[in-house]
Design a protein around this motif. Structure first.
Motif, mmCIF file in Angstrom:
data_model
loop_
_atom_site.group_PDB
_atom_site.id
_atom_site.type_symbol
_atom_site.label_atom_id
_atom_site.label_comp_id
_atom_site.label_asym_id
_atom_site.label_seq_id
_atom_site.Cartn_x
_atom_site.Cartn_y
_atom_site.Cartn_z
ATOM 1 N N GLY A 36 4.373 -24.617 12.003
ATOM 2 C CA GLY A 36 2.936 -24.321 10.516
ATOM 3 C C GLY A 36 2.094 -23.735 12.820
ATOM 4 O O GLY A 36 2.317 -24.431 13.360
ATOM 5 N N GLU A 37 1.103 -22.714 12.644
ATOM 6 C CA GLU A 37 0.940 -22.039 13.322
ATOM 7 C C GLU A 37 0.013 -22.919 14.557
ATOM 8 O O GLU A 37 -0.836 -23.431 15.501
ATOM 9 C CB GLU A 37 0.001 -21.044 13.351
ATOM 10 C CG GLU A 37 1.201 -19.720 13.566
ATOM 11 C CD GLU A 37 0.430 -18.578 12.982
ATOM 12 O OE1 GLU A 37 -0.915 -18.670 13.129
ATOM 13 O OE2 GLU A 37 0.922 -17.449 11.651
ATOM 14 N N VAL A 38 -1.054 -24.000 13.843
ATOM 15 C CA VAL A 38 -2.084 -24.770 13.739
ATOM 16 C C VAL A 38 -1.962 -26.003 14.149
ATOM 17 O O VAL A 38 -1.639 -27.270 14.874
ATOM 18 C CB VAL A 38 -3.479 -24.904 12.752
ATOM 19 C CG1 VAL A 38 -3.805 -25.513 13.512
ATOM 20 C CG2 VAL A 38 -3.435 -23.153 13.735
ATOM 21 N N LEU A 62 -3.052 -29.675 -1.517
ATOM 22 C CA LEU A 62 -3.250 -29.359 -0.042
ATOM 23 C C LEU A 62 -2.415 -28.299 0.379
ATOM 24 O O LEU A 62 -2.541 -27.267 0.772
ATOM 25 C CB LEU A 62 -2.532 -30.612 0.489
ATOM 26 C CG LEU A 62 -3.184 -31.963 0.525
ATOM 27 C CD1 LEU A 62 -2.645 -32.921 0.793
ATOM 28 C CD2 LEU A 62 -4.750 -31.664 1.926
ATOM 29 N N GLY A 63 -0.947 -28.038 -0.685
ATOM 30 C CA GLY A 63 -0.304 -26.840 -0.719
ATOM 31 C C GLY A 63 -0.195 -25.756 -1.026
ATOM 32 O O GLY A 63 0.172 -24.277 -0.154
ATOM 33 N N GLN A 64 -1.514 -25.721 -1.979
ATOM 34 C CA GLN A 64 -1.825 -24.715 -2.216
ATOM 35 C C GLN A 64 -3.576 -24.321 -0.708
ATOM 36 O O GLN A 64 -3.649 -22.383 -0.925
ATOM 37 C CB GLN A 64 -2.578 -24.774 -3.407
ATOM 38 C CG GLN A 64 -1.752 -24.499 -4.193
ATOM 39 C CD GLN A 64 -2.411 -25.624 -5.545
ATOM 40 O OE1 GLN A 64 -3.558 -25.816 -5.648
ATOM 41 N NE2 GLN A 64 -1.667 -24.533 -6.951
ATOM 42 N N GLN A 69 -4.164 -20.611 6.249
ATOM 43 C CA GLN A 69 -4.890 -21.754 7.483
ATOM 44 C C GLN A 69 -4.319 -21.778 8.210
ATOM 45 O O GLN A 69 -4.516 -22.254 10.058
ATOM 46 C CB GLN A 69 -5.882 -22.529 7.430
ATOM 47 C CG GLN A 69 -7.044 -22.028 5.962
ATOM 48 C CD GLN A 69 -7.841 -23.081 6.242
ATOM 49 O OE1 GLN A 69 -8.421 -24.398 6.911
ATOM 50 N NE2 GLN A 69 -7.423 -24.019 4.625
ATOM 51 N N GLY A 70 -2.704 -21.477 8.479
ATOM 52 C CA GLY A 70 -2.020 -21.914 9.270
ATOM 53 C C GLY A 70 -1.153 -23.322 9.612
ATOM 54 O O GLY A 70 -0.548 -24.050 10.698
ATOM 55 N N LEU A 164 -7.793 -27.056 12.990
ATOM 56 C CA LEU A 164 -8.087 -26.360 12.389
ATOM 57 C C LEU A 164 -9.153 -26.157 13.712
ATOM 58 O O LEU A 164 -9.397 -24.813 13.617
ATOM 59 C CB LEU A 164 -8.385 -26.186 11.128
ATOM 60 C CG LEU A 164 -7.489 -26.772 9.736
ATOM 61 C CD1 LEU A 164 -7.425 -25.984 9.021
ATOM 62 C CD2 LEU A 164 -6.458 -24.336 10.442
ATOM 63 N N ALA A 165 -10.212 -26.612 13.390
ATOM 64 C CA ALA A 165 -11.889 -26.376 14.441
ATOM 65 C C ALA A 165 -11.638 -26.562 15.866
ATOM 66 O O ALA A 165 -12.276 -26.667 16.744
ATOM 67 C CB ALA A 165 -12.692 -27.379 14.086
#
Length: 185
Positions: A36-38, A62-64, A69-70, A164-165
């Protein structure tokens, strides 16, 4: 079933690489492809464990919610399918399709990947940051079969939301507990 806690990989450990067959697509999937990007969530689960069955709905949620969001998710079953046929690749595929898993459900037949991660139980959950370093390992939340607590994914969600933050994940983390991985003799 032996109640087993996770081994709690040291924070900062690089994610061990893997390439395993996806039971749904039939294609080999590597960590580099699901990164993932994040954040990248690597979950050791299986079909037959009551602890995993207890949280399957939250895994679907969670998978949805998080991939947009990365955050990527990948599930791996390392159980000995000869001794536990419910955990066979065919049954893994059927379960993933029936539940609507949106993430790959990989089969670790050699059990080498579970050993690289020092996975001990199902579920055993690891979160790696954008640098693929361990930022979280432990329980989904405090709910267990029969304890009356709702399945919320609180602990995992808190770790993902911190990443994510752009924040550091709280290092005070609770080990997951569940069925031991069914190792081959």
């Amino acid at each position: 079933m032996a109640l087993t806690p996770s081994n709690m990989m040291p924070l900062g450990t690089p994610a061990p690489d893997f390439c395993l067959p996806d039971t749904v697509s039939g294609k080999e999937v590597c960590l580099s492809e699901v990164r993932g990007e994040v954040a990248t969530v690597v979950m050791f689960i299986c079909n037959h464990c009551p602890f995993v069955k207890h949280i399957q709905g939250e895994l679907v949620r969670l998978g949805q919610e998080y991939p947009a969001q990365g955050v990527s998710l990948v599930a791996i079953s390392s159980n000995d399918a000869d001794q536990y046929p419910e955990d066979s690749p065919e049954n893994m595929k059927a379960l993933a399709l029936s539940l609507g898993y949106t993430f790959p459900y990989l089969y670790d037949e050699s059990q080498q990947v579970a050993r690289l991660y020092d996975a001990a139980c199902t579920p055993d959950i690891f979160v790696f940051d954008k640098a693929l370093e361990c930022a979280y390992r432990g329980q989904l939340d405090g709910s267990r079969p029969g304890n009356g607590m709702p399945v919320t994914g609180e602990d995992l969600r808190s770790a993902l939301d911190a990443l994510l933050a752009g924040q550091t994940v709280d290092p005070a983390q609770q080990a997951s507990v569940g069925c031991n991985i069914k190792w081959k003799a």
